[in-house]
Write a protein that holds these residues in place. Structure first.
Motif, short mmCIF file in Angstrom:
data_model
loop_
_atom_site.label_atom_id
_atom_site.label_comp_id
_atom_site.label_asym_id
_atom_site.label_seq_id
_atom_site.Cartn_x
_atom_site.Cartn_y
_atom_site.Cartn_z
N GLU A 190 0.83 -1.21 0.00
CA GLU A 190 0.00 0.00 0.00
C GLU A 190 0.86 1.26 0.00
O GLU A 190 0.53 2.26 -0.65
CB GLU A 190 -0.92 0.00 1.22
CG GLU A 190 -2.06 -1.02 1.15
CD GLU A 190 -2.88 -1.03 2.43
OE1 GLU A 190 -2.58 -0.20 3.33
OE2 GLU A 190 -3.79 -1.87 2.55
N LEU A 191 1.96 1.23 0.74
CA LEU A 191 2.81 2.41 0.87
C LEU A 191 3.86 2.52 -0.23
O LEU A 191 4.38 3.60 -0.50
CB LEU A 191 3.52 2.39 2.23
CG LEU A 191 2.63 2.52 3.47
CD1 LEU A 191 3.46 2.34 4.73
CD2 LEU A 191 1.93 3.87 3.49
N ARG A 192 4.15 1.40 -0.87
CA ARG A 192 5.23 1.37 -1.85
C ARG A 192 4.76 1.91 -3.20
O ARG A 192 3.69 1.55 -3.70
CB ARG A 192 5.68 -0.08 -2.01
CG ARG A 192 6.87 -0.29 -2.92
CD ARG A 192 7.25 -1.75 -2.91
NE ARG A 192 6.16 -2.60 -3.37
CZ ARG A 192 6.00 -3.88 -3.03
NH1 ARG A 192 6.84 -4.44 -2.20
NH2 ARG A 192 4.99 -4.58 -3.51
N PRO A 193 5.54 2.79 -3.84
CA PRO A 193 5.18 3.26 -5.19
C PRO A 193 5.28 2.10 -6.18
O PRO A 193 5.90 1.08 -5.90
CB PRO A 193 6.23 4.34 -5.47
CG PRO A 193 7.37 4.01 -4.58
CD PRO A 193 6.79 3.39 -3.35
N PRO A 194 4.69 2.25 -7.36
CA PRO A 194 4.76 1.19 -8.37
C PRO A 194 6.22 0.82 -8.69
O PRO A 194 7.07 1.70 -8.81
CB PRO A 194 4.07 1.81 -9.59
CG PRO A 194 3.15 2.84 -9.01
CD PRO A 194 3.87 3.39 -7.82
N LEU A 195 6.48 -0.46 -8.80
CA LEU A 195 7.84 -0.91 -9.08
C LEU A 195 8.16 -0.78 -10.56
O LEU A 195 7.33 -1.08 -11.42
CB LEU A 195 8.02 -2.37 -8.64
CG LEU A 195 7.77 -2.68 -7.16
CD1 LEU A 195 8.03 -4.15 -6.88
CD2 LEU A 195 8.63 -1.80 -6.27
N ALA A 196 9.37 -0.33 -10.85
CA ALA A 196 9.83 -0.22 -12.23
C ALA A 196 10.90 -1.27 -12.54
O ALA A 196 11.05 -1.69 -13.68
CB ALA A 196 10.38 1.17 -12.50
#
Length: 246
Positions: free
Chosen positions: A169-175
């Motif tokens: 929930e807290l993590r930005p989208p992974l690239a």
């Protein structure tokens, strides 16, 4: 003339036979080393060599301060690579029971390089230990920057899924997710925690996840005992379909 096997192997063969025939059952504590040495009329050193053979085979485990126990049958554990979260599965398809310990600390040593942060930066460690029956199966340390760590996770938890959900929930989208797999000897801490022989190699997996800005949002160190660990990766290749102008 046929050579006589060393006494320690004769003892190991006898105990192994008793385990395979059910006379000594999984989870059962063996007699003390002194009692076994007297029973087989050998020195303690020879008896320990026999137990070392069985420990190397994964049949017996030594628990410090308690004694030598017959292990439950080993089930292979697979690390599934390329996923958005750390995921391990047992060979039976059943989920492993995972205990999680949460600790706030400051980045130092290897952590500064993995997370790409200055020394003493605030981070949170999630120490995850998976079990099946009474046997520990894998050890993972997950590190995230403090600002991406949920504040409502208890210091001790038995629900890994809920912790992973809160992190997502807290993590930005992974690239980008980089994973490195290597085999190495276990550390003394890993020997004690996973209850394995110091002679058994472990499968060490380092996983580093970054967002679109290049910031590392999660670093994880996973350890699987070599006698039951697999790493599984699937790569999907995209077909480049181009149409030429006529």
């Amino acid at each position: 003339m046929q050579s006589v096997p060393p006494r320690c192997h004769v003892i190991a063969d006898d105990i192994r036979n008793k385990i395979s025939t059910g006379r000594i059952k999984a989870g059962e504590c063996l007699p003390s080393e002194a009692q076994l040495a007297a029973r087989y009329a050998v020195s303690t050193a020879t008896l320990r060599s026999a137990l070392s053979v069985l420990q190397g085979e994964g049949l017996v485990e030594k628990i410090h301060g308690k004694g030598n126990f017959v292990r439950y049958p080993l089930r292979r554990v697979t690390y599934v690579g390329g996923a958005c979260t750390l995921r391990t599965e047992s060979s039976t398809g059943s989920e492993l029971r995972v205990s999680v310990r949460t600790t706030n600390l400051q980045a130092h040593g290897q952590l500064t390089g993995l997370l790409g942060v200055p020394a003493s930066s605030p981070v949170t460690e999630f120490l995850c230990l998976s079990h099946e029956e009474r046997s520990p199966h894998s050890l993972a340390r997950i590190y995230v920057p403090r600002d991406l760590s949920p504040t409502d996770v208890p210091a001790e938890s038995h629900c890994c899924r809920s912790v992973e959900a809160k992190l997502a929930e807290l993590r930005p989208p992974l690239a980008e997710v980089r994973e490195r797999v290597s085999a190495r000897p276990p550390t003394p801490e890993e020997v004690a925690t996973l209850r394995i022989s110091s002679a058994l190699a472990v499968l060490a997996i380092t996983r580093v996840a970054s967002d679109s800005t290049g910031r590392v949002v999660e670093a994880a160190l996973l350890v699987l005992p070599g006698d039951r660990g697999d790493a599984f990766f699937t790569t999907h290749h995209m077909t480049d379909e181009r149409t030429s102008e006529g």
